[in-house]
Design a protein around this motif. Structure first.
Motif, mmCIF file in Angstrom:
data_model
loop_
_atom_site.group_PDB
_atom_site.id
_atom_site.type_symbol
_atom_site.label_atom_id
_atom_site.label_comp_id
_atom_site.label_asym_id
_atom_site.label_seq_id
_atom_site.Cartn_x
_atom_site.Cartn_y
_atom_site.Cartn_z
ATOM 1 N N ASP A 56 -7.858 -25.164 34.614
ATOM 2 C CA ASP A 56 -9.028 -25.360 33.762
ATOM 3 C C ASP A 56 -8.580 -25.767 32.367
ATOM 4 O OD1 ASP A 56 -11.181 -24.178 31.721
ATOM 5 O OD2 ASP A 56 -12.189 -24.514 33.644
ATOM 6 N N GLU A 57 -9.336 -26.660 31.742
ATOM 7 C CA GLU A 57 -8.942 -27.187 30.430
ATOM 8 C C GLU A 57 -8.908 -26.119 29.349
ATOM 9 O OE1 GLU A 57 -13.335 -28.749 28.891
ATOM 10 O OE2 GLU A 57 -11.811 -30.207 29.526
ATOM 11 N N LYS A 58 -9.531 -24.953 29.596
ATOM 12 C CA LYS A 58 -9.517 -23.867 28.621
ATOM 13 C C LYS A 58 -8.314 -22.938 28.786
ATOM 14 C CE LYS A 58 -14.575 -23.774 28.277
ATOM 15 N NZ LYS A 58 -15.800 -22.943 28.461
ATOM 16 N N ARG A 105 -0.070 -33.517 27.200
ATOM 17 C CA ARG A 105 -0.678 -33.812 25.899
ATOM 18 C C ARG A 105 -2.197 -33.888 25.995
ATOM 19 N NH1 ARG A 105 -2.829 -38.015 23.180
ATOM 20 N NH2 ARG A 105 -2.457 -38.162 20.930
ATOM 21 N N ASP A 106 -2.722 -34.395 27.089
ATOM 22 C CA ASP A 106 -4.167 -34.553 27.239
ATOM 23 C C ASP A 106 -4.875 -33.259 27.624
ATOM 24 O OD1 ASP A 106 -3.891 -37.205 26.607
ATOM 25 O OD2 ASP A 106 -3.884 -37.913 28.680
ATOM 26 N N HIS A 107 -4.102 -32.199 27.901
ATOM 27 C CA HIS A 107 -4.723 -30.910 28.221
ATOM 28 C C HIS A 107 -5.357 -30.343 26.950
ATOM 29 C CE1 HIS A 107 -5.324 -27.443 30.790
ATOM 30 N NE2 HIS A 107 -4.888 -26.660 29.827
ATOM 31 N N LYS A 108 -6.538 -29.780 27.076
ATOM 32 C CA LYS A 108 -7.297 -29.355 25.900
ATOM 33 C C LYS A 108 -6.751 -28.076 25.273
ATOM 34 C CE LYS A 108 -10.199 -32.731 26.551
ATOM 35 N NZ LYS A 108 -10.180 -33.910 25.663
ATOM 36 N N ALA A 109 -6.312 -27.131 26.093
ATOM 37 C CA ALA A 109 -5.851 -25.843 25.557
ATOM 38 C C ALA A 109 -4.430 -25.963 25.010
ATOM 39 C CB ALA A 109 -5.935 -24.774 26.643
ATOM 40 N N LYS A 110 -3.945 -24.864 24.446
ATOM 41 C CA LYS A 110 -2.618 -24.865 23.826
ATOM 42 C C LYS A 110 -1.525 -25.127 24.857
ATOM 43 C CE LYS A 110 0.618 -22.096 21.083
ATOM 44 N NZ LYS A 110 0.897 -20.795 20.426
ATOM 45 N N ASP A 164 2.325 -28.076 21.588
ATOM 46 C CA ASP A 164 1.870 -27.546 20.303
ATOM 47 C C ASP A 164 2.952 -26.670 19.688
ATOM 48 O OD1 ASP A 164 -0.930 -28.520 20.247
ATOM 49 O OD2 ASP A 164 -1.107 -27.303 22.046
ATOM 50 N N ARG A 220 -0.136 -35.316 18.552
ATOM 51 C CA ARG A 220 -0.963 -34.159 18.910
ATOM 52 C C ARG A 220 -0.993 -33.169 17.747
ATOM 53 N NH1 ARG A 220 -2.887 -31.343 23.779
ATOM 54 N NH2 ARG A 220 -3.011 -29.123 23.344
#
Length: 279
Positions: free
Chosen positions: A81-83, A108-113, A134, A199
């Protein structure tokens, strides 16, 4: 039971013992990964490359990042999940630029850390993946490495320098072709690294750092320590969780059949003796 039966049982047990040990090791890995995911509330993905040894001939087989690795990592990211944060544990000498870049861009395109852990080393393509993070967590003496492209046995930057410094009439066609490919490869890797670094860095900072890493500033095996990585502008921590180091113990180097060499020590913590009082 006869002596012959005992001999047969011995051979059967000897044959299945390695398989049983491997199954037990895999089960321990699964439990440790699940424990780490539970503690960090993240998706843990390991990319570990050890030098394998063929069972009969004993020839070393070097492993590296390949398309099979990128397929598996991309599948794991797609299932997350992106979160949910991503924790990538890297232990690799590098490998195919295409495969490493696929993994890096997907991360890199993953939303979470995204956190990349480097317990020992992540060179070349491993560093390219780490640039998408990150945060990079290293031990004090872990290393990253330059990402300058290599063409066969030669660095692309060195091939270009040969063409620039030597009269063209004295350069063979193959070297000219490789130098041309080298220029393109350096440009492509630099552009990709710049994109990954944006990023968390500005476009200018990312471009400067990508230039330094991709254009042959150092030899390809140059060690970029945690302290050096910080001075380059990467967000690096040396707070390596013990759980990550414990997990790496479950990916041992295959036992060598030849005698001599290697490293041995008692795998227990050692504390200093308390100072005694003088009479």
């Amino acid at each position: 039971m006869s002596f012959g039966d005992l001999v047969w049982l011995f051979f059967i047990f000897s044959a299945i013992q390695p398989m049983l040990q491997q199954r037990m090791l895999e089960a321990m890995r699964v439990r440790k990964i699940a424990q780490l995911e539970s503690e960090r509330k993240s998706r843990v993905i390991l990319l570990v490359h050890r030098q394998e040894t063929m069972r009969f001939l004993g020839f070393p087989v070097a492993r590296y990042i390949d398309i099979n690795d990128s397929e598996e990592v991309l599948r794991a990211i797609q299932m997350t999940d992106e979160k949910v944060p991503l924790d990538l544990i890297l232990h690799t000498p590098g490998g195919l630029v295409l495969a490493a870049l696929q993994i890096a861009k997907a991360a890199r395109d993953h939303k979470a850390k995204i956190t990349v852990f480097v317990p020992h080393y992540a060179m070349s393509g491993g560093t390219l993946i780490a640039l998408a993070a990150d945060e990079i967590v290293m031990c004090a003496h872990s290393v990253l490495g330059p990402i300058d492209p290599q063409l066969g046995q030669s660095p692309a930057a060195s091939l270009i320098k040969v063409v620039e410094q030597k009269p063209i009439a004295r350069i063979d066609d193959q070297t000219l072709v490789l130098a041309d490919v080298g220029r393109k490869a350096i440009t492509q890797v630099k552009e990709s690294a710049t994109e990954l670094l944006q990023r968390r860095l500005t476009a200018e900072q990312a471009s400067v750092l990508a230039e330094k890493l991709a254009t042959g500033t150092w030899t390809h095996d140059y060690p970029i320590w945690a302290s050096t990585a910080r001075t380059l502008g990467l967000l690096v921590s040396t707070d390596m969780p013990d759980a990550v180091l414990d997990l790496m113990k479950l990916y041992p180097q295959p036992v060598r059949t030849q005698t001599g060499g290697g490293v041995e020590y008692l795998p227990v913590p050692r504390q200093g003796e308390p100072a005694g009082r003088e009479a």
